[in-house]
Design an enzyme around this catalytic site. Structure first.
Site, PDB file in Angstrom:
ATOM      1  N   ASN A  36       5.996  11.453  13.961  1.00  0.00           N
ATOM      2  CA  ASN A  36       5.347  12.600  13.816  1.00  0.00           C
ATOM      3  C   ASN A  36       4.944  13.398  15.345  1.00  0.00           C
ATOM      4  N   ASN A  37       4.372  12.484  15.850  1.00  0.00           N
ATOM      5  CA  ASN A  37       3.687  12.735  17.145  1.00  0.00           C
ATOM      6  C   ASN A  37       4.900  12.984  18.427  1.00  0.00           C
TER       7      ASN A  37
ATOM      8  N   ASN B  98      -6.124  -3.891   6.842  1.00  0.00           N
ATOM      9  CA  ASN B  98      -4.932  -4.328   5.724  1.00  0.00           C
ATOM     10  C   ASN B  98      -3.545  -4.428   6.025  1.00  0.00           C
TER      11      ASN B  98
ATOM     12  N   ASP C 144      -8.882  -5.067   2.998  1.00  0.00           N
ATOM     13  CA  ASP C 144      -9.032  -3.604   2.930  1.00  0.00           C
ATOM     14  C   ASP C 144     -10.217  -3.041   3.064  1.00  0.00           C
TER      15      ASP C 144
ATOM     16  N   LYS D  65     -11.318  13.455   8.066  1.00  0.00           N
ATOM     17  CA  LYS D  65     -12.381  13.381   9.465  1.00  0.00           C
ATOM     18  C   LYS D  65     -13.347  14.227   9.268  1.00  0.00           C
TER      19      LYS D  65
ATOM     20  N   GLY E 163       1.087  24.820  10.976  1.00  0.00           N
ATOM     21  CA  GLY E 163      -0.162  24.169  11.219  1.00  0.00           C
ATOM     22  C   GLY E 163      -0.394  23.822  12.319  1.00  0.00           C
ATOM     23  N   ASP E 164       0.555  23.989  13.540  1.00  0.00           N
ATOM     24  CA  ASP E 164       0.265  23.873  14.779  1.00  0.00           C
ATOM     25  C   ASP E 164      -0.510  24.958  15.328  1.00  0.00           C
TER      26      ASP E 164
ATOM     27  N   PHE F 282     -11.901   2.263  12.810  1.00  0.00           N
ATOM     28  CA  PHE F 282     -10.622   2.915  13.234  1.00  0.00           C
ATOM     29  C   PHE F 282      -9.599   3.134  11.901  1.00  0.00           C
TER      30      PHE F 282
ATOM     31  N   SER G  35     -11.489  13.514  15.461  1.00  0.00           N
ATOM     32  CA  SER G  35     -10.342  14.128  15.745  1.00  0.00           C
ATOM     33  C   SER G  35     -10.639  15.444  16.420  1.00  0.00           C
TER      34      SER G  35
ATOM     35  N   THR H  84      -8.939  17.858  15.438  1.00  0.00           N
ATOM     36  CA  THR H  84      -8.337  18.427  14.512  1.00  0.00           C
ATOM     37  C   THR H  84      -9.512  19.026  13.752  1.00  0.00           C
TER      38      THR H  84
ATOM     39  N   TYR I  22      -5.559  15.183   5.902  1.00  0.00           N
ATOM     40  CA  TYR I  22      -5.944  14.340   7.042  1.00  0.00           C
ATOM     41  C   TYR I  22      -6.979  14.867   7.745  1.00  0.00           C
TER      42      TYR I  22
HETATM   43  P1  NAD Z   1      -3.088   3.411  13.302  1.00  0.00           P
HETATM   44  O1  NAD Z   1      -2.443   3.606  12.083  1.00  0.00           O
HETATM   45  O2  NAD Z   1      -2.277   2.571  14.478  1.00  0.00           O
HETATM   46  O3  NAD Z   1      -4.432   2.372  13.139  1.00  0.00           O
HETATM   47  C1  NAD Z   1      -5.237   2.541  11.811  1.00  0.00           C
HETATM   48  C2  NAD Z   1      -5.345   0.825  11.236  1.00  0.00           C
HETATM   49  O4  NAD Z   1      -5.977   1.037  10.188  1.00  0.00           O
HETATM   50  C3  NAD Z   1      -3.841   0.503  10.781  1.00  0.00           C
HETATM   51  O5  NAD Z   1      -3.740  -0.894  11.549  1.00  0.00           O
HETATM   52  C4  NAD Z   1      -3.972   0.387   9.517  1.00  0.00           C
HETATM   53  O6  NAD Z   1      -3.233  -0.808   8.822  1.00  0.00           O
HETATM   54  C5  NAD Z   1      -5.509   0.219   9.170  1.00  0.00           C
HETATM   55  N1  NAD Z   1      -5.735   0.724   7.971  1.00  0.00           N
HETATM   56  C6  NAD Z   1      -5.602   1.881   7.161  1.00  0.00           C
HETATM   57  N2  NAD Z   1      -5.994   1.891   6.209  1.00  0.00           N
HETATM   58  C7  NAD Z   1      -7.008   0.901   6.020  1.00  0.00           C
HETATM   59  C8  NAD Z   1      -7.906   0.298   4.906  1.00  0.00           C
HETATM   60  N3  NAD Z   1      -7.979   1.043   3.812  1.00  0.00           N
HETATM   61  N4  NAD Z   1      -8.242  -0.893   5.177  1.00  0.00           N
HETATM   62  C9  NAD Z   1      -8.177  -1.693   6.191  1.00  0.00           C
HETATM   63  N5  NAD Z   1      -7.251  -1.241   7.101  1.00  0.00           N
HETATM   64  C10 NAD Z   1      -6.836  -0.071   7.091  1.00  0.00           C
HETATM   65  O7  NAD Z   1      -3.734   4.608  13.845  1.00  0.00           O
HETATM   66  P2  NAD Z   1      -4.439   4.829  15.399  1.00  0.00           P
HETATM   67  O8  NAD Z   1      -3.769   5.663  15.915  1.00  0.00           O
HETATM   68  O9  NAD Z   1      -4.866   3.580  16.038  1.00  0.00           O
HETATM   69  O10 NAD Z   1      -5.828   5.534  14.827  1.00  0.00           O
HETATM   70  C11 NAD Z   1      -6.976   4.873  14.605  1.00  0.00           C
HETATM   71  C12 NAD Z   1      -8.140   5.894  14.364  1.00  0.00           C
HETATM   72  O11 NAD Z   1      -8.133   6.923  15.059  1.00  0.00           O
HETATM   73  C13 NAD Z   1      -7.709   6.437  12.842  1.00  0.00           C
HETATM   74  O12 NAD Z   1      -8.725   6.719  12.035  1.00  0.00           O
HETATM   75  C14 NAD Z   1      -7.087   8.052  13.096  1.00  0.00           C
HETATM   76  O13 NAD Z   1      -7.235   8.803  12.225  1.00  0.00           O
HETATM   77  C15 NAD Z   1      -7.806   8.087  14.373  1.00  0.00           C
HETATM   78  N6  NAD Z   1      -7.234   8.942  15.447  1.00  0.00           N
HETATM   79  C16 NAD Z   1      -6.089   9.004  15.835  1.00  0.00           C
HETATM   80  C17 NAD Z   1      -5.497   9.864  16.697  1.00  0.00           C
HETATM   81  C18 NAD Z   1      -3.989   9.669  17.018  1.00  0.00           C
HETATM   82  O14 NAD Z   1      -3.225  10.430  17.250  1.00  0.00           O
HETATM   83  N7  NAD Z   1      -3.564   8.528  17.156  1.00  0.00           N
HETATM   84  C19 NAD Z   1      -6.061  10.939  16.881  1.00  0.00           C
HETATM   85  C20 NAD Z   1      -7.342  11.229  16.415  1.00  0.00           C
HETATM   86  C21 NAD Z   1      -7.776  10.366  15.781  1.00  0.00           C
HETATM   87  C1  WQD Z   2       1.637  17.908  20.151  1.00  0.00           C
HETATM   88  C2  WQD Z   2       2.648  18.996  20.781  1.00  0.00           C
HETATM   89  C3  WQD Z   2       3.886  19.852  18.877  1.00  0.00           C
HETATM   90  C4  WQD Z   2       6.448  16.480  17.953  1.00  0.00           C
HETATM   91  C5  WQD Z   2      -2.021  15.509  15.805  1.00  0.00           C
HETATM   92  C6  WQD Z   2      -2.637  15.646  14.869  1.00  0.00           C
HETATM   93  C7  WQD Z   2      -4.181  15.454  15.152  1.00  0.00           C
HETATM   94  C8  WQD Z   2      -4.199  14.201  16.185  1.00  0.00           C
HETATM   95  C9  WQD Z   2      -3.174  14.032  16.913  1.00  0.00           C
HETATM   96  C10 WQD Z   2      -4.970  12.508  14.624  1.00  0.00           C
HETATM   97  C11 WQD Z   2       2.529  20.049  19.466  1.00  0.00           C
HETATM   98  C12 WQD Z   2       4.675  19.224  19.828  1.00  0.00           C
HETATM   99  C13 WQD Z   2       5.508  17.508  18.458  1.00  0.00           C
HETATM  100  C14 WQD Z   2       7.745  16.889  17.972  1.00  0.00           C
HETATM  101  C15 WQD Z   2       6.964  19.032  19.407  1.00  0.00           C
HETATM  102  N1  WQD Z   2      -4.053  12.939  15.374  1.00  0.00           N
HETATM  103  N2  WQD Z   2       5.849  18.562  19.190  1.00  0.00           N
HETATM  104  N3  WQD Z   2       8.211  18.164  18.942  1.00  0.00           N
HETATM  105  O1  WQD Z   2      -0.247  18.110  16.467  1.00  0.00           O
HETATM  106  O2  WQD Z   2      -1.472  18.030  18.661  1.00  0.00           O
HETATM  107  O3  WQD Z   2      -2.132  16.334  16.818  1.00  0.00           O
HETATM  108  O4  WQD Z   2      -2.067  14.279  16.517  1.00  0.00           O
HETATM  109  O5  WQD Z   2      -6.099  12.692  14.531  1.00  0.00           O
HETATM  110  O6  WQD Z   2      -4.889  15.531  14.057  1.00  0.00           O
HETATM  111  O7  WQD Z   2      -2.513  16.860  14.190  1.00  0.00           O
HETATM  112  O8  WQD Z   2       0.023  16.164  18.037  1.00  0.00           O
HETATM  113  O9  WQD Z   2       1.971  14.783  18.950  1.00  0.00           O
HETATM  114  O10 WQD Z   2       2.270  15.728  16.810  1.00  0.00           O
HETATM  115  O11 WQD Z   2       2.049  17.314  18.794  1.00  0.00           O
HETATM  116  O12 WQD Z   2       7.376  19.915  20.141  1.00  0.00           O
HETATM  117  O13 WQD Z   2       8.541  16.172  17.644  1.00  0.00           O
HETATM  118  O14 WQD Z   2       3.932  18.443  20.674  1.00  0.00           O
HETATM  119  O15 WQD Z   2       4.281  21.063  18.179  1.00  0.00           O
HETATM  120  O16 WQD Z   2       2.535  21.170  20.258  1.00  0.00           O
HETATM  121  P1  WQD Z   2      -0.703  17.458  17.369  1.00  0.00           P
HETATM  122  P2  WQD Z   2       1.506  15.971  18.090  1.00  0.00           P
END
Ligand code: NAD
Ligand code: WQD
Length: 358
Positions: free
Chosen positions: A199-200, A32, A59, A154, A314-315, A81, A125, A127, A150
Protein backbone atom coordinates in the site's frame (compact mmCIF):
# COMPACT_ATOMS: atom_id res chain seq x y z
CA UNK A 1 15.12 -0.84 31.68
CA UNK A 2 13.43 -4.08 30.68
CA UNK A 3 10.87 -3.25 28.02
CA UNK A 4 7.79 -5.19 26.91
CA UNK A 5 7.73 -4.71 23.14
CA UNK A 6 4.38 -5.64 21.59
CA UNK A 7 4.56 -6.13 17.82
CA UNK A 8 8.33 -6.45 18.15
CA UNK A 9 8.66 -8.78 15.15
CA UNK A 10 7.24 -6.12 12.83
CA UNK A 11 8.95 -3.45 10.75
CA UNK A 12 9.36 -0.67 13.32
CA UNK A 13 9.48 -3.01 16.33
CA UNK A 14 12.41 -5.04 15.00
CA UNK A 15 14.46 -1.90 14.34
CA UNK A 16 13.60 -0.51 17.74
CA UNK A 17 14.83 -3.66 19.48
CA UNK A 18 18.31 -3.05 18.08
CA UNK A 19 18.40 0.53 19.34
CA UNK A 20 17.07 -0.52 22.75
CA UNK A 21 19.85 -3.07 23.23
CA UNK A 22 22.46 -0.64 21.89
CA UNK A 23 21.36 1.82 24.59
CA UNK A 24 21.73 -0.83 27.31
CA UNK A 25 18.08 -1.85 27.67
CA UNK A 26 16.65 -5.35 27.36
CA UNK A 27 13.34 -6.48 25.89
CA UNK A 28 10.63 -9.11 25.92
CA UNK A 29 8.70 -9.39 22.66
CA UNK A 30 5.02 -10.28 22.34
CA UNK A 31 3.71 -10.71 18.81
CA UNK A 32 1.03 -12.91 17.24
CA UNK A 33 2.99 -12.93 13.94
CA UNK A 34 -0.16 -11.94 12.01
CA UNK A 35 1.96 -9.56 9.91
CA UNK A 36 5.52 -10.63 10.64
CA UNK A 37 8.01 -13.46 10.58
CA UNK A 38 10.04 -14.80 13.51
CA UNK A 39 13.13 -14.79 11.27
CA UNK A 40 13.20 -11.02 11.86
CA UNK A 41 13.83 -11.65 15.55
CA UNK A 42 16.65 -14.12 14.81
CA UNK A 43 18.28 -11.51 12.62
CA UNK A 44 17.83 -8.84 15.27
CA UNK A 45 19.59 -11.12 17.78
CA UNK A 46 22.45 -11.66 15.28
CA UNK A 47 22.84 -7.92 14.76
CA UNK A 48 22.81 -7.22 18.50
CA UNK A 49 25.09 -10.18 19.21
CA UNK A 50 22.86 -12.00 21.72
CA UNK A 51 21.76 -15.66 21.46
CA UNK A 52 18.08 -14.70 21.24
CA UNK A 53 15.50 -12.08 22.10
CA UNK A 54 12.91 -13.36 24.61
CA UNK A 55 9.82 -13.91 22.45
CA UNK A 56 6.24 -15.04 23.12
CA UNK A 57 3.86 -15.79 20.27
CA UNK A 58 0.95 -14.22 22.11
CA UNK A 59 -1.93 -12.10 20.91
CA UNK A 60 -2.44 -8.91 22.92
CA UNK A 61 -6.14 -9.79 23.14
CA UNK A 62 -5.17 -12.98 25.00
CA UNK A 63 -5.35 -11.95 28.66
CA UNK A 64 -3.99 -15.21 30.09
CA UNK A 65 -1.12 -15.20 27.63
CA UNK A 66 -0.15 -11.66 28.57
CA UNK A 67 -0.56 -12.42 32.30
CA UNK A 68 1.93 -15.25 31.95
CA UNK A 69 4.50 -13.07 30.17
CA UNK A 70 4.28 -10.31 32.76
CA UNK A 71 4.39 -12.81 35.62
CA UNK A 72 7.61 -14.26 34.21
CA UNK A 73 9.24 -10.96 33.28
CA UNK A 74 9.27 -7.80 35.34
CA UNK A 75 8.88 -4.99 32.81
CA UNK A 76 9.54 -1.32 33.53
CA UNK A 77 7.69 -0.06 30.47
CA UNK A 78 5.91 -1.15 27.34
CA UNK A 79 6.51 0.04 23.79
CA UNK A 80 3.26 -0.84 22.12
CA UNK A 81 3.59 -1.43 18.36
CA UNK A 82 1.14 -4.31 17.98
CA UNK A 83 -1.74 -3.50 15.69
CA UNK A 84 -3.18 -3.87 12.22
CA UNK A 85 -2.10 -1.03 9.94
CA UNK A 86 -3.40 -1.43 6.39
CA UNK A 87 -5.57 1.59 5.60
CA UNK A 88 -7.53 0.03 2.72
CA UNK A 89 -8.13 -3.23 4.56
CA UNK A 90 -9.48 -1.28 7.53
CA UNK A 91 -12.20 0.16 5.30
CA UNK A 92 -13.18 -3.40 4.27
CA UNK A 93 -12.91 -4.86 7.77
CA UNK A 94 -13.64 -2.13 10.30
CA UNK A 95 -14.80 -4.54 13.03
CA UNK A 96 -11.54 -6.48 12.81
CA UNK A 97 -9.51 -3.28 13.10
CA UNK A 98 -11.43 -1.87 16.07
CA UNK A 99 -11.43 -5.24 17.82
CA UNK A 100 -7.74 -5.94 17.27
CA UNK A 101 -6.31 -2.48 17.84
CA UNK A 102 -8.68 -1.12 20.47
CA UNK A 103 -9.68 -4.41 22.14
CA UNK A 104 -6.05 -5.52 22.21
CA UNK A 105 -4.81 -2.28 23.73
CA UNK A 106 -7.50 -2.29 26.43
CA UNK A 107 -6.50 -5.81 27.46
CA UNK A 108 -2.80 -4.96 27.36
CA UNK A 109 -3.20 -1.87 29.53
CA UNK A 110 -5.33 -3.74 32.06
CA UNK A 111 -2.79 -6.56 32.41
CA UNK A 112 0.04 -4.03 32.65
CA UNK A 113 -1.58 -2.15 35.52
CA UNK A 114 -2.33 -5.37 37.37
CA UNK A 115 1.40 -6.05 37.24
CA UNK A 116 2.35 -2.53 38.36
CA UNK A 117 3.75 -1.53 34.98
CA UNK A 118 2.28 1.87 34.16
CA UNK A 119 4.68 3.27 31.58
CA UNK A 120 3.65 3.06 27.94
CA UNK A 121 4.85 4.44 24.62
CA UNK A 122 2.13 4.16 22.00
CA UNK A 123 2.63 4.07 18.22
CA UNK A 124 0.34 6.78 16.97
CA UNK A 125 0.32 8.33 13.55
CA UNK A 126 0.24 11.60 11.65
CA UNK A 127 -3.10 10.32 10.39
CA UNK A 128 -4.74 11.64 13.60
CA UNK A 129 -4.33 15.20 12.21
CA UNK A 130 -6.65 14.35 9.30
CA UNK A 131 -6.26 17.04 6.66
CA UNK A 132 -4.01 19.15 8.87
CA UNK A 133 -5.08 22.63 9.88
CA UNK A 134 -1.47 23.88 9.68
CA UNK A 135 1.76 22.98 7.88
CA UNK A 136 4.28 22.24 9.26
CA UNK A 137 2.21 20.35 11.83
CA UNK A 138 2.98 21.00 15.49
CA UNK A 139 1.54 18.95 18.33
CA UNK A 140 -0.84 21.86 19.02
CA UNK A 141 -2.50 21.35 15.67
CA UNK A 142 -6.04 20.09 16.37
CA UNK A 143 -6.75 16.48 15.59
CA UNK A 144 -8.91 16.05 12.52
CA UNK A 145 -11.34 13.75 10.78
CA UNK A 146 -9.72 10.44 9.87
CA UNK A 147 -10.66 9.02 6.50
CA UNK A 148 -10.53 5.35 7.52
CA UNK A 149 -11.12 3.02 10.50
CA UNK A 150 -7.38 2.41 10.95
CA UNK A 151 -6.84 6.12 11.55
CA UNK A 152 -9.76 6.22 13.97
CA UNK A 153 -8.26 3.38 16.02
CA UNK A 154 -5.15 5.55 16.52
CA UNK A 155 -7.14 8.66 17.31
CA UNK A 156 -9.44 6.81 19.73
CA UNK A 157 -6.59 4.98 21.45
CA UNK A 158 -4.82 8.28 22.04
CA UNK A 159 -7.96 9.45 23.87
CA UNK A 160 -8.27 6.20 25.81
CA UNK A 161 -4.67 6.40 27.02
CA UNK A 162 -4.96 10.10 27.90
CA UNK A 163 -8.08 9.42 29.97
CA UNK A 164 -6.42 6.51 31.77
CA UNK A 165 -3.40 8.70 32.56
CA UNK A 166 -5.63 11.52 33.83
CA UNK A 167 -7.57 9.19 36.11
CA UNK A 168 -4.45 7.54 37.51
CA UNK A 169 -1.39 9.82 37.47
CA UNK A 170 0.85 6.86 38.23
CA UNK A 171 0.55 6.18 34.52
CA UNK A 172 3.14 7.75 32.24
CA UNK A 173 1.88 7.85 28.67
CA UNK A 174 3.89 8.88 25.62
CA UNK A 175 2.13 9.17 22.26
CA UNK A 176 4.53 9.19 19.32
CA UNK A 177 2.91 10.39 16.13
CA UNK A 178 4.99 8.86 13.38
CA UNK A 179 5.09 10.45 9.96
CA UNK A 180 6.10 8.17 7.04
CA UNK A 181 8.63 5.49 8.07
CA UNK A 182 10.88 4.12 5.32
CA UNK A 183 14.42 2.71 5.05
CA UNK A 184 15.91 -0.28 6.79
CA UNK A 185 18.80 -1.27 9.03
CA UNK A 186 22.14 -0.57 7.29
CA UNK A 187 23.00 -4.28 7.35
CA UNK A 188 20.13 -5.05 4.97
CA UNK A 189 19.21 -7.98 7.25
CA UNK A 190 15.87 -6.54 8.44
CA UNK A 191 13.37 -4.30 6.71
CA UNK A 192 9.76 -3.80 5.67
CA UNK A 193 8.10 -6.99 4.48
CA UNK A 194 4.54 -6.27 3.36
CA UNK A 195 2.15 -9.09 2.51
CA UNK A 196 0.78 -8.92 -1.03
CA UNK A 197 0.64 -5.71 -2.99
CA UNK A 198 2.24 -2.89 -0.98
CA UNK A 199 0.00 0.00 0.00
CA UNK A 200 2.83 2.34 0.88
CA UNK A 201 5.04 4.19 -1.55
CA UNK A 202 8.53 3.00 -0.62
CA UNK A 203 7.90 -0.78 -0.65
CA UNK A 204 6.10 -0.31 -3.95
CA UNK A 205 9.12 1.51 -5.39
CA UNK A 206 11.54 -1.17 -4.19
CA UNK A 207 9.36 -3.96 -5.62
CA UNK A 208 9.29 -2.22 -9.00
CA UNK A 209 13.07 -1.75 -8.84
CA UNK A 210 13.63 -5.43 -8.07
CA UNK A 211 11.33 -6.49 -10.93
CA UNK A 212 8.42 -7.85 -8.88
CA UNK A 213 6.03 -5.16 -10.17
CA UNK A 214 5.96 -3.54 -13.56
CA UNK A 215 5.59 0.11 -12.73
CA UNK A 216 4.71 2.49 -9.96
CA UNK A 217 1.36 4.24 -10.14
CA UNK A 218 1.76 7.83 -8.97
CA UNK A 219 -1.54 8.74 -7.37
CA UNK A 220 -2.30 12.19 -8.75
CA UNK A 221 -0.12 15.00 -10.15
CA UNK A 222 -2.61 17.81 -9.72
CA UNK A 223 -2.18 18.53 -6.02
CA UNK A 224 -1.24 22.07 -4.96
CA UNK A 225 2.39 21.02 -4.38
CA UNK A 226 5.59 22.05 -6.22
CA UNK A 227 5.39 19.15 -8.74
CA UNK A 228 1.72 18.25 -8.27
CA UNK A 229 2.37 14.95 -6.44
CA UNK A 230 1.69 14.33 -2.74
CA UNK A 231 4.23 15.61 -0.21
CA UNK A 232 5.11 13.63 2.93
CA UNK A 233 7.58 13.65 5.81
CA UNK A 234 9.53 10.43 5.21
CA UNK A 235 11.60 9.32 8.18
CA UNK A 236 14.29 6.64 8.32
CA UNK A 237 13.10 3.75 10.47
CA UNK A 238 16.36 3.79 12.44
CA UNK A 239 15.68 7.41 13.40
CA UNK A 240 12.18 6.40 14.38
CA UNK A 241 13.66 3.60 16.50
CA UNK A 242 15.99 5.96 18.37
CA UNK A 243 13.02 8.23 19.10
CA UNK A 244 11.58 5.42 21.23
CA UNK A 245 14.81 5.08 23.18
CA UNK A 246 14.81 8.86 23.71
CA UNK A 247 11.18 8.76 24.84
CA UNK A 248 12.03 6.32 27.64
CA UNK A 249 13.63 9.36 29.26
CA UNK A 250 10.11 10.54 30.12
CA UNK A 251 9.72 7.58 32.47
CA UNK A 252 13.06 7.99 34.24
CA UNK A 253 12.52 11.76 34.56
CA UNK A 254 9.05 11.31 35.97
CA UNK A 255 10.41 8.91 38.58
CA UNK A 256 13.24 11.24 39.58
CA UNK A 257 10.96 14.28 39.69
CA UNK A 258 8.46 12.39 41.81
CA UNK A 259 11.10 11.35 44.30
CA UNK A 260 12.78 14.79 44.37
CA UNK A 261 9.76 17.02 44.53
CA UNK A 262 6.84 14.97 45.74
CA UNK A 263 4.04 13.73 43.58
CA UNK A 264 2.01 16.91 43.37
CA UNK A 265 4.65 19.53 42.66
CA UNK A 266 5.64 20.57 39.22
CA UNK A 267 9.35 20.96 38.78
CA UNK A 268 9.82 23.24 35.79
CA UNK A 269 13.38 22.06 35.16
CA UNK A 270 11.85 18.81 34.03
CA UNK A 271 9.07 17.61 31.81
CA UNK A 272 5.57 18.47 32.97
CA UNK A 273 4.06 15.99 35.40
CA UNK A 274 0.60 14.49 35.22
CA UNK A 275 0.07 14.85 31.56
CA UNK A 276 0.29 12.72 28.46
CA UNK A 277 3.42 13.48 26.44
CA UNK A 278 2.78 13.84 22.71
CA UNK A 279 5.51 14.13 20.08
CA UNK A 280 5.63 14.36 16.33
CA UNK A 281 8.31 12.02 15.02
CA UNK A 282 9.38 13.16 11.58
CA UNK A 283 12.24 15.03 9.94
CA UNK A 284 10.39 18.27 9.27
CA UNK A 285 11.11 18.00 5.52
CA UNK A 286 8.45 17.34 2.91
CA UNK A 287 9.29 15.34 -0.20
CA UNK A 288 6.98 14.64 -3.11
CA UNK A 289 6.34 11.23 -4.67
CA UNK A 290 8.51 12.22 -7.62
CA UNK A 291 11.29 13.50 -5.30
CA UNK A 292 11.38 10.03 -3.76
CA UNK A 293 11.40 8.25 -7.11
CA UNK A 294 14.15 10.52 -8.49
CA UNK A 295 16.31 10.14 -5.36
CA UNK A 296 15.88 6.36 -5.51
CA UNK A 297 16.98 6.22 -9.16
CA UNK A 298 19.91 8.63 -8.65
CA UNK A 299 21.32 7.03 -5.49
CA UNK A 300 20.82 3.39 -6.45
CA UNK A 301 21.35 3.55 -10.19
CA UNK A 302 18.25 1.47 -10.93
CA UNK A 303 15.25 2.28 -13.04
CA UNK A 304 11.77 2.84 -11.55
CA UNK A 305 9.20 3.15 -14.34
CA UNK A 306 6.07 5.02 -13.30
CA UNK A 307 2.88 6.43 -14.72
CA UNK A 308 0.46 9.01 -13.40
CA UNK A 309 -2.81 7.58 -12.07
CA UNK A 310 -5.88 9.22 -10.56
CA UNK A 311 -5.72 10.47 -6.97
CA UNK A 312 -6.17 7.80 -4.28
CA UNK A 313 -9.30 8.29 -2.15
CA UNK A 314 -8.55 9.76 1.26
CA UNK A 315 -5.11 11.14 0.36
CA UNK A 316 -4.14 14.68 1.33
CA UNK A 317 -1.80 16.97 -0.60
CA UNK A 318 0.82 17.79 1.99
CA UNK A 319 1.83 16.43 5.37
CA UNK A 320 5.03 17.24 7.21
CA UNK A 321 5.76 18.15 10.77
CA UNK A 322 7.64 20.51 12.97
CA UNK A 323 9.66 18.10 15.13
CA UNK A 324 11.03 20.82 17.49
CA UNK A 325 9.22 19.54 20.58
CA UNK A 326 10.90 16.13 20.44
CA UNK A 327 14.26 17.85 20.08
CA UNK A 328 13.67 20.25 22.96
CA UNK A 329 12.21 17.74 25.41
CA UNK A 330 13.71 14.40 24.40
CA UNK A 331 16.95 15.59 22.83
CA UNK A 332 16.00 13.58 19.75
CA UNK A 333 16.19 14.58 16.12
CA UNK A 334 16.37 12.67 12.86
CA UNK A 335 19.90 12.10 11.57
CA UNK A 336 19.24 10.45 8.22
CA UNK A 337 18.27 12.15 4.98
CA UNK A 338 16.47 11.14 1.82
CA UNK A 339 19.59 9.56 0.23
CA UNK A 340 20.09 7.30 3.28
CA UNK A 341 16.41 6.33 3.19
CA UNK A 342 16.36 5.28 -0.46
CA UNK A 343 19.79 3.57 -0.23
CA UNK A 344 18.82 1.47 2.80
CA UNK A 345 15.37 0.58 1.47
CA UNK A 346 17.00 -0.73 -1.69
CA UNK A 347 19.79 -2.52 0.18
CA UNK A 348 17.16 -4.49 2.11
CA UNK A 349 14.99 -5.29 -0.92
CA UNK A 350 17.96 -6.22 -3.12
CA UNK A 351 19.30 -8.66 -0.53
CA UNK A 352 15.86 -10.07 0.30
CA UNK A 353 13.72 -9.99 -2.85
CA UNK A 354 11.18 -12.29 -1.19
CA UNK A 355 11.40 -10.65 2.22
CA UNK A 356 11.88 -13.12 5.08
CA UNK A 357 10.19 -15.97 3.26
CA UNK A 358 13.32 -17.24 1.46
P1 NAD B 1 3.95 -4.17 11.36
O1 NAD B 1 2.69 -4.76 10.85
O2 NAD B 1 5.22 -4.51 10.66
O3 NAD B 1 4.13 -4.50 12.91
C1 NAD B 1 3.02 -4.67 13.77
C2 NAD B 1 3.20 -6.00 14.48
O4 NAD B 1 2.11 -6.20 15.37
C3 NAD B 1 3.25 -7.21 13.53
O5 NAD B 1 4.42 -7.95 13.81
C4 NAD B 1 1.99 -8.00 13.85
O6 NAD B 1 2.18 -9.37 13.70
C5 NAD B 1 1.73 -7.57 15.29
N1 NAD B 1 0.33 -7.66 15.74
C6 NAD B 1 -0.77 -7.17 15.13
N2 NAD B 1 -1.86 -7.43 15.86
C7 NAD B 1 -1.44 -8.08 16.97
C8 NAD B 1 -2.09 -8.63 18.11
N3 NAD B 1 -3.42 -8.56 18.25
N4 NAD B 1 -1.35 -9.23 19.06
C9 NAD B 1 0.01 -9.33 18.92
N5 NAD B 1 0.67 -8.85 17.86
C10 NAD B 1 -0.05 -8.24 16.92
O7 NAD B 1 3.75 -2.57 11.38
P2 NAD B 1 4.80 -1.41 11.67
O8 NAD B 1 4.94 -0.63 10.43
O9 NAD B 1 6.00 -1.95 12.36
O10 NAD B 1 3.95 -0.55 12.68
C11 NAD B 1 4.08 -0.63 14.07
C12 NAD B 1 3.06 0.29 14.71
O11 NAD B 1 3.27 1.63 14.26
C13 NAD B 1 1.62 -0.06 14.38
O12 NAD B 1 0.83 0.17 15.52
C14 NAD B 1 1.28 0.94 13.29
O13 NAD B 1 -0.10 1.21 13.25
C15 NAD B 1 2.06 2.14 13.74
N6 NAD B 1 2.37 3.06 12.66
C16 NAD B 1 2.97 2.58 11.52
C17 NAD B 1 3.23 3.46 10.47
C18 NAD B 1 3.82 2.95 9.18
O14 NAD B 1 3.66 3.60 8.17
N7 NAD B 1 4.52 1.81 9.17
C19 NAD B 1 2.94 4.81 10.61
C20 NAD B 1 2.35 5.28 11.79
C21 NAD B 1 2.08 4.38 12.81
C1 WQD C 1 2.71 8.35 0.39
C2 WQD C 1 2.50 9.15 -0.89
C3 WQD C 1 0.47 8.58 -2.05
C4 WQD C 1 1.67 4.49 -3.07
C5 WQD C 1 -0.01 5.97 5.17
C6 WQD C 1 -1.12 5.93 6.17
C7 WQD C 1 -0.68 6.60 7.44
C8 WQD C 1 0.64 6.02 7.93
C9 WQD C 1 1.68 5.98 6.88
C10 WQD C 1 0.23 4.31 9.50
C11 WQD C 1 1.05 9.62 -1.09
C12 WQD C 1 1.68 8.22 -2.88
C13 WQD C 1 1.64 5.77 -2.59
C14 WQD C 1 1.70 4.29 -4.48
C15 WQD C 1 1.71 6.67 -4.80
N1 WQD C 1 0.49 4.66 8.34
N2 WQD C 1 1.66 6.86 -3.43
N3 WQD C 1 1.72 5.39 -5.28
O1 WQD C 1 -0.74 7.66 2.63
O2 WQD C 1 1.04 9.23 3.51
O3 WQD C 1 0.31 7.32 4.89
O4 WQD C 1 1.16 5.34 5.71
O5 WQD C 1 -0.11 4.99 10.43
O6 WQD C 1 -1.71 6.40 8.35
O7 WQD C 1 -2.25 6.60 5.63
O8 WQD C 1 1.66 6.87 2.91
O9 WQD C 1 3.21 5.54 1.56
O10 WQD C 1 0.72 5.17 1.26
O11 WQD C 1 1.74 7.30 0.45
O12 WQD C 1 1.73 7.63 -5.55
O13 WQD C 1 1.69 3.15 -4.99
O14 WQD C 1 2.78 8.29 -2.00
O15 WQD C 1 -0.56 9.06 -2.84
O16 WQD C 1 1.12 10.87 -1.71
P1 WQD C 1 0.47 7.86 3.41
P2 WQD C 1 1.85 6.11 1.56
Amino acid sequence: MNILVTGGAGFIGSHTLIELYKAGHTAVVVDNLSNSNPVALQRVAEIIGVPEIPFYKVDIRDREGLEKVLAEHRCDACIHFAGLKAVGESVEKPWEYYENNIGGTLTLVDVMRRHGCKNIIFSSSATVYGDPAEIPITENCPKGQCTNPYGWTKSMLEQVLMDIQKADPEWNVVLLRYFNPVGAHASGRIGENPNGIPNNLMPYITQVAVGKRQELGVFGNDYPTPDGTGVRDYIHVVDLATAHVAALKVFSEQCSVLSEAGANQLNTKHLALNTTHIYNIGTGHGYSVLDMVKAFVRVNGVDVPYSIKPRRAGDIATCYCNPAKAKAELGWEAKYGIDDMVRDSWNWQRQNPEGYSE
